[in-house]
Scaffold this motif. Structure first.
Motif, mmCIF file in Angstrom:
data_model
loop_
_atom_site.group_PDB
_atom_site.id
_atom_site.type_symbol
_atom_site.label_atom_id
_atom_site.label_comp_id
_atom_site.label_asym_id
_atom_site.label_seq_id
_atom_site.Cartn_x
_atom_site.Cartn_y
_atom_site.Cartn_z
ATOM 1 N N ASP A 1 -12.513 -2.737 6.151
ATOM 2 C CA ASP A 1 -11.707 -3.196 7.283
ATOM 3 C C ASP A 1 -10.649 -2.164 7.681
ATOM 4 N N ILE A 2 -10.134 -1.426 6.702
ATOM 5 C CA ILE A 2 -9.063 -0.466 6.988
ATOM 6 C C ILE A 2 -9.613 0.838 7.551
ATOM 7 N N PHE A 3 -10.656 1.368 6.920
ATOM 8 C CA PHE A 3 -11.101 2.719 7.259
ATOM 9 C C PHE A 3 -12.338 2.768 8.151
ATOM 10 N N LEU A 4 -13.117 1.706 8.210
ATOM 11 C CA LEU A 4 -14.360 1.740 8.985
ATOM 12 C C LEU A 4 -14.328 0.766 10.153
ATOM 13 N N THR A 5 -13.225 0.756 10.854
ATOM 14 C CA THR A 5 -13.127 -0.027 12.085
ATOM 15 C C THR A 5 -12.543 0.857 13.176
ATOM 16 N N ASP B 1 -10.059 0.249 15.153
ATOM 17 C CA ASP B 1 -8.596 0.290 15.071
ATOM 18 C C ASP B 1 -8.135 1.234 13.975
ATOM 19 N N GLY B 2 -8.870 1.258 12.871
ATOM 20 C CA GLY B 2 -8.498 2.151 11.783
ATOM 21 C C GLY B 2 -8.648 3.609 12.147
ATOM 22 N N ILE B 3 -9.603 3.911 13.046
ATOM 23 C CA ILE B 3 -9.796 5.290 13.480
ATOM 24 C C ILE B 3 -8.726 5.701 14.482
ATOM 25 N N ASP B 4 -8.411 4.794 15.414
ATOM 26 C CA ASP B 4 -7.499 5.141 16.506
ATOM 27 C C ASP B 4 -6.048 5.255 16.060
ATOM 28 N N THR B 5 -5.652 4.496 15.050
ATOM 29 C CA THR B 5 -4.254 4.511 14.636
ATOM 30 C C THR B 5 -4.069 5.320 13.367
ATOM 31 N N GLN B 6 -2.931 5.982 13.261
ATOM 32 C CA GLN B 6 -2.600 6.745 12.063
ATOM 33 C C GLN B 6 -1.916 5.879 11.011
ATOM 34 N N GLU B 7 -1.494 4.682 11.405
ATOM 35 C CA GLU B 7 -0.795 3.807 10.478
ATOM 36 C C GLU B 7 -1.795 2.923 9.742
ATOM 37 N N SER C 1 -2.841 -0.477 7.678
ATOM 38 C CA SER C 1 -2.491 -1.897 7.628
ATOM 39 C C SER C 1 -2.304 -2.294 6.165
ATOM 40 N N LEU C 2 -1.059 -2.509 5.774
ATOM 41 C CA LEU C 2 -0.737 -2.770 4.372
ATOM 42 C C LEU C 2 -0.568 -4.265 4.121
ATOM 43 N N ALA C 3 -1.140 -4.712 3.012
ATOM 44 C CA ALA C 3 -0.918 -6.088 2.535
ATOM 45 C C ALA C 3 -0.089 -5.978 1.255
ATOM 46 N N ARG C 4 1.206 -5.802 1.425
ATOM 47 C CA ARG C 4 2.073 -5.476 0.294
ATOM 48 C C ARG C 4 2.617 -6.735 -0.374
ATOM 49 N N LYS C 5 2.809 -6.599 -1.660
ATOM 50 C CA LYS C 5 3.479 -7.654 -2.417
ATOM 51 C C LYS C 5 4.166 -7.016 -3.616
ATOM 52 N N THR C 6 5.130 -7.727 -4.155
ATOM 53 C CA THR C 6 5.890 -7.206 -5.295
ATOM 54 C C THR C 6 5.114 -7.453 -6.582
ATOM 55 N N VAL C 7 4.864 -6.369 -7.324
ATOM 56 C CA VAL C 7 4.107 -6.482 -8.581
ATOM 57 C C VAL C 7 4.804 -5.657 -9.659
ATOM 58 N N PRO C 8 4.757 -6.098 -10.909
ATOM 59 C CA PRO C 8 5.281 -5.277 -12.009
ATOM 60 C C PRO C 8 4.428 -4.024 -12.170
ATOM 61 N N ILE C 9 5.072 -2.890 -12.293
ATOM 62 C CA ILE C 9 4.336 -1.634 -12.386
ATOM 63 C C ILE C 9 3.471 -1.586 -13.641
ATOM 64 N N ASN C 10 3.954 -2.167 -14.740
ATOM 65 C CA ASN C 10 3.167 -2.159 -15.978
ATOM 66 C C ASN C 10 1.865 -2.941 -15.805
ATOM 67 N N ARG C 11 1.968 -4.134 -15.232
ATOM 68 C CA ARG C 11 0.759 -4.940 -15.045
ATOM 69 C C ARG C 11 -0.217 -4.254 -14.099
ATOM 70 N N PHE C 12 0.302 -3.679 -13.039
ATOM 71 C CA PHE C 12 -0.559 -3.009 -12.064
ATOM 72 C C PHE C 12 -1.342 -1.876 -12.714
ATOM 73 N N LEU D 1 -4.906 -0.456 -1.852
ATOM 74 C CA LEU D 1 -4.754 0.907 -1.357
ATOM 75 C C LEU D 1 -4.085 1.816 -2.383
ATOM 76 N N MET D 2 -3.091 1.293 -3.094
ATOM 77 C CA MET D 2 -2.437 2.132 -4.097
ATOM 78 C C MET D 2 -3.406 2.455 -5.233
ATOM 79 N N GLY D 3 -4.252 1.493 -5.573
ATOM 80 C CA GLY D 3 -5.279 1.775 -6.569
ATOM 81 C C GLY D 3 -6.225 2.870 -6.106
ATOM 82 N N LEU D 4 -6.563 2.853 -4.809
ATOM 83 C CA LEU D 4 -7.415 3.907 -4.257
ATOM 84 C C LEU D 4 -6.718 5.259 -4.321
ATOM 85 N N ALA D 5 -5.422 5.287 -4.008
ATOM 86 C CA ALA D 5 -4.676 6.546 -4.034
ATOM 87 C C ALA D 5 -4.654 7.139 -5.437
#
Length: 383
Positions: free
Chosen positions: A220-224, A226-232, A234-245, A278-282
């Motif tokens: 949905d992010i990279f193969l649409t 909208d994903g091609i046309d925009t440089q931003e 789409s983040l689905a962010r939430k607060t997570v403990p860094i250790n658990r992540f 996305l952070m896991g992908l990075a």
């Protein structure tokens, strides 16, 4: 009249400097000649005073020497690059009239005898100069028009190609979603039917379902469109403990022959506001970069509090193949410098990682850790 002559002499200096490209090929001489040109123009303020006599006595002969030097440089370059029509055109159109102009300057300043031939020759060569420049300008404009047509045609072809690529990506996006939906639904049905089975079976099904969900989101992010046309992103962010992540990341990415280990130091209680997928992908892209040189050795991810407001995740890269060219390629990908197409294809994952981390308000840095060893450091803001 005197002011016009002085301005003409001064402007001629700068014109010749442009013609021989002195700024690029002779920078020191260019600065000296520019100072000489401005010095000539300064006489315009005293065109109606005795300064004009000084101008005619000293500046006019020196200007003749200057133009003769420029013609000599032009002749030298024409013979050095004998197949370059540009130099020969300038030589014919400029050097010949300049020779006549030098003679009339020297004659008027009293350096040589003012004969009728010397005084009248310049008018004929000036006409030759104007006709020649007109022909050159016509040819240049014709070439520019052809180049414009070529550029317009290529732009149209590029636009058409981009549209075709977008259609293809949209089609691929749809083709990806269909099997992913089947995988997700099948895993859900299996989990419902196998509720009484062993925990390891259910855990495998949960991992299948989780990875399918992540892959669907990446589509949905990279193969649409909208994903091609925009440089931003789409983040689905939430607060997570860094250790658990990171612990979950290690558990999900470790496989046989590709072990990932995480060392957590002073990170208890630290939380980050991130899009886990996305952070896991990075981080995966950074780890895969390290894996290229590890040759099967475990990938070590170190995490510690970098400062009061940031946490650092570092991944070392070392190996005999990690030479200066490889390090330069990694650096170019991270910091978005121009790259050759082959290198860009190999470093595309790093470029995506950089985009993801920057979208989270973080950064990726590259640290040199000695010969054939670097460290990829990811900094994220803490909550």
């Amino acid at each position: 009249m005197g002011t016009a002559n002085i301005i003409t002499y001064g402007v001629t200096v700068f014109l010749w400097l442009y013609i021989i490209d002195a700024k690029k090929k002779h920078p020191l001489a260019y600065k000296i000649c520019c100072a000489y040109g401005f010095f000539i123009l300064a006489f315009a303020a005293g065109a109606t005073t005795d300064l004009y006599t000084v101008f005619g006595t000293y500046i006019v002969p020196s200007h003749s020497v200057f133009m003769a030097t420029m013609c000599a440089i032009l002749i030298k370059r024409a013979f050095e690059d004998i197949h370059n029509p540009r130099y020969w055109a300038f030589l014919v159109v400029l050097a010949v009239p300049t020779g006549a102009a030098i003679m009339i300057q020297l004659a008027l300043s009293g350096v040589i005898d003012a004969t009728r031939l010397r005084l009248e020759l310049h008018s004929y060569t000036l006409m030759f100069h104007l006709v020649g420049m007109g022909i050159i300008m016509t040819m240049r404009l014709s070439r520019m028009d052809k180049e414009r047509v070529t550029v317009v045609r290529k732009a149209e072809e590029t636009t058409s190609l981009v549209e075709e690529q977008r259609k293809l990506i949209s089609m691929l996006s749809h083709e990806f979603r269909t099997p992913l939906a089947v995988i997700q639904r099948s895993s859900e049905m299996l989990m419902l039917r196998l509720t009484n089975h062993k925990d390891d079976v259910l855990e495998r099904l949960r991992r299948i379902q989780l990875q399918a969900q992540k892959l669907a989101r990446l589509v949905d992010i990279f193969l649409t469109k909208d994903g091609i046309d925009t440089q931003e992103l789409s983040l689905a962010r939430k607060t997570v403990p860094i250790n658990r992540f990171l612990q979950e990341f290690v558990a999900q990415t470790t496989r046989e022959g590709a072990e990932v280990q995480a060392a957590l130091s002073r990170t208890t209680g630290i939380e980050v506001f991130i899009d886990e997928t996305l952070m896991g992908l990075a981080i995966t892209n950074l780890a895969e970069t390290s894996r290229r040189f590890a040759h099967g050795a475990p990938i070590h991810i170190s995490t510690h509090r970098h400062s009061e407001m940031r946490v650092e995740i570092s991944i070392p890269c070392r190996g005999d193949e990690l030479d200066e060219d490889e390090i330069a390629m990694i650096s170019d990908a991270l910091f978005r410098r121009d790259m050759e197409s082959q290198s860009l294809q190999r470093a595309l994952g790093l470029h995506i990682s950089q985009r993801i981390v920057v979208a989270h308000g973080g950064s990726i840095t590259l640290r040199q850790k000695g010969a054939r060893s670097i460290e990829l450091c990811l900094l994220l803001p803490c909550e």
